[in-house]
Design an enzyme around this catalytic site. Structure first.
Site, short mmCIF file in Angstrom:
data_model
loop_
_atom_site.label_atom_id
_atom_site.label_comp_id
_atom_site.label_asym_id
_atom_site.label_seq_id
_atom_site.Cartn_x
_atom_site.Cartn_y
_atom_site.Cartn_z
N LYS A 111 60.31 49.28 50.78
CA LYS A 111 60.61 49.68 49.40
C LYS A 111 62.09 49.96 49.20
O LYS A 111 62.64 49.70 48.13
CB LYS A 111 59.77 50.90 49.00
CG LYS A 111 58.30 50.56 48.80
CD LYS A 111 57.56 51.55 47.93
CE LYS A 111 56.18 51.01 47.59
NZ LYS A 111 55.35 51.88 46.79
N LYS A 194 52.61 41.72 50.08
CA LYS A 194 51.39 42.33 49.55
C LYS A 194 51.35 42.30 48.02
O LYS A 194 52.39 42.40 47.37
CB LYS A 194 51.30 43.74 50.14
CG LYS A 194 50.96 44.88 49.23
CD LYS A 194 50.91 46.19 50.00
CE LYS A 194 51.52 47.29 49.14
NZ LYS A 194 50.61 48.26 48.64
N LYS A 197 51.22 46.50 42.16
CA LYS A 197 51.26 46.65 40.70
C LYS A 197 52.68 46.70 40.15
O LYS A 197 52.90 46.42 38.98
CB LYS A 197 50.44 47.84 40.19
CG LYS A 197 50.60 49.15 40.89
CD LYS A 197 49.75 50.23 40.22
CE LYS A 197 48.92 51.00 41.22
NZ LYS A 197 49.66 51.59 42.34
N1 AQP Z 1 47.61 44.44 48.15
C1 AQP Z 1 46.79 45.38 48.57
N2 AQP Z 1 45.76 45.07 49.38
C2 AQP Z 1 44.90 46.01 49.81
N3 AQP Z 1 44.98 47.30 49.46
C3 AQP Z 1 45.98 47.65 48.65
N4 AQP Z 1 46.35 48.82 48.11
C4 AQP Z 1 47.44 48.65 47.33
N5 AQP Z 1 47.81 47.36 47.34
C5 AQP Z 1 46.93 46.72 48.15
C6 AQP Z 1 45.64 50.07 48.36
O1 AQP Z 1 45.45 50.72 47.11
C7 AQP Z 1 45.48 52.11 47.33
C8 AQP Z 1 46.33 52.76 46.27
O2 AQP Z 1 47.65 52.32 46.41
P1 AQP Z 1 48.82 53.01 45.62
O3 AQP Z 1 48.75 52.62 44.22
O4 AQP Z 1 48.81 54.46 45.86
O5 AQP Z 1 50.12 52.51 46.31
P2 AQP Z 1 50.52 51.15 46.87
O6 AQP Z 1 49.80 50.87 48.14
O7 AQP Z 1 52.01 51.14 46.96
O8 AQP Z 1 49.98 50.15 45.75
P3 AQP Z 1 50.82 49.15 44.88
O9 AQP Z 1 49.91 48.46 43.94
O10 AQP Z 1 51.67 48.29 45.77
O11 AQP Z 1 51.68 50.14 44.02
P4 AQP Z 1 53.24 50.15 43.83
O12 AQP Z 1 53.58 48.78 43.34
O13 AQP Z 1 53.49 51.21 42.80
O14 AQP Z 1 53.86 50.46 45.14
C9 AQP Z 1 45.97 52.35 48.75
O15 AQP Z 1 44.88 52.74 49.55
C10 AQP Z 1 46.50 51.02 49.17
O16 AQP Z 1 46.32 50.78 50.55
#
Ligand code: AQP
Length: 332
Positions: A111, A194, A197
């Site tokens: 990040k 990955k 969002k």
């Molecule tokens: N691509 C993914 N595949 C499987 N699991 C995923 N998770 C997120 N992306 C994937 C799982 O979703 C849960 C919540 O995640 P989060 O929103 O707290 O943070 P994150 O992992 O950083 O998700 P994003 O969508 O990538 O958010 P941003 O873009 O804001 O950083 C977690 O259990 C995660 O493993």
């Protein structure tokens, strides 16, 4: 009954990876565990969030979780900033965790990228707050996507060091629960990255609010290679985009890569993408419809979160107070 904690950031519209890697499992676990599910708005502001949008994103995410099947009466659904015990324990953990441990976190490296000097210190200490989120409830099981495994190992290191430093057996060991063939859903534009969002490319992900036309367009445009799908799983080696799409299909049909290839091996991507689109529309359509219905009444969503925060606070307060007593804070 074992206690589960898991969180999701209101940093945008929840996407398919959040659903397959986390939320879908959260729903299933409600039958066999005591569950706390948290909209982690404190984590979200580790990267810039538009203040005008954050509150609405929190409502939208709560609505989406309810639409996916989270039961706010039998379990607890709340937003993190409403329960101050998380922050009280996180500060203690900031003082327990070591710089070297945090320096090794791959999510921070990803990040922060090349802009390491300019990211927030909150992004760096994020795993300490995450450890507090879980341990402030003495939760022992955490359903997460594969990407969070390293953070949970760190949470265990923090818990053990706290116990060692203060000569107690206070914080339990946490067990990650990483489930299913789509534990890591990848970007539709790049099978090595990955799905996220906050990815600037809207075409890289399926949002849980996408309608049939948006899903069809995104899957049609999803990156693939010119070869047809292989018949054996080994044939997916070195083909990250093909592996990703078959992984999504497998997760949605409760099978594995081999099962998907038995059905679709030898087909070109045109046919396979059509089948995947139909499946996604069938599975996600009811969720997006219910999310929209719930969002029409924001007062009800807020009262669900308020009730959850009150019940979460009642569980967390005695634990954080005991941690503070162990540390030696004077209670006046
Ligand atoms: N691509 C993914 N595949 C499987 N699991 C995923 N998770 C997120 N992306 C994937 C799982 O979703 C849960 C919540 O995640 P989060 O929103 O707290 O943070 P994150 O992992 O950083 O998700 P994003 O969508 O990538 O958010 P941003 O873009 O804001 O950083 C977690 O259990 C995660 O493993």
């Amino acid at each position: 009954m074992q206690r589960i904690f898991s969180g999701i950031q209101p940093s945008g519209i929840p996407q398919l990876g959040n659903y397959l890697g986390a939320v879908r499992n959260w729903v299933a676990l409600q039958d066999s565990h005591e569950c706390l599910y948290c909209v982690v708005d404190l984590h979200a502001i580790t990267v810039w969030q538009d203040p005008a949008a954050l509150a609405q994103q929190t409502r939208e995410l709560a609505a989406s979780l309810l639409a996916c099947g989270i039961d706010p009466k039998g379990h607890i659904l709340f937003n993190q900033s409403a329960v101050h015990a998380h922050l009280r324990l996180a500060w203690i953990f900031n003082c327990v965790a070591r710089m070297g441990w945090l320096n090794r976190m791959t999510q921070f490296k990803e990040k922060a990228g090349k802009d390491r000097e300019n990211v927030s210190t909150g992004l760096f200490t994020y795993p300490n707050l995450m450890a507090a989120d879980i341990l402030v409830y003495h939760a022992t099981r955490v359903p997460v996507g594969d990407d969070q495994r390293q953070h949970l190992e760190l949470a265990n290191d923090i818990a053990q060091k706290f116990n060692r430093d203060y000569g107690v057996d206070f914080f339990p060991n946490i067990e990650p629960m990483i489930m299913g063939p789509a534990a890591r859903v990848m970007s539709l534009r790049d099978g090595t990255k990955k799905m996220s969002k906050s990815d600037p490319s809207e075409q890289s992900r399926i949002n849980l609010t996408d309608g049939a036309d948006e899903i069809a367009l995104k899957i049609r445009r999803a990156k693939t290679d010119p070869e047809p799908l292989p018949s054996e799983v080994e044939g997916l080696d070195g083909r990250p985009e093909a592996r990703n799409l078959t992984g999504i299909y497998a997760a949605l049909t409760d099978t594995d890569h081999a099962g998907v290839l038995r059905e679709h091996g030898g087909k070109g991507f045109g046919d396979f993408k059509k089948a995947l689109t139909d499946l996604l529309v069938a599975k996600l359509g009811p969720i997006s419809e219910e999310t929209r219905r719930l969002l029409a009444d924001p007062g009800t969503i807020e009262s669900v979160l308020r009730d959850g925060a009150r019940r979460a606070e009642a569980l967390a307060t005695p634990i954080v107070e005991e941690a503070e007593r162990l540390v030696g804070f004077l209670k006046v």
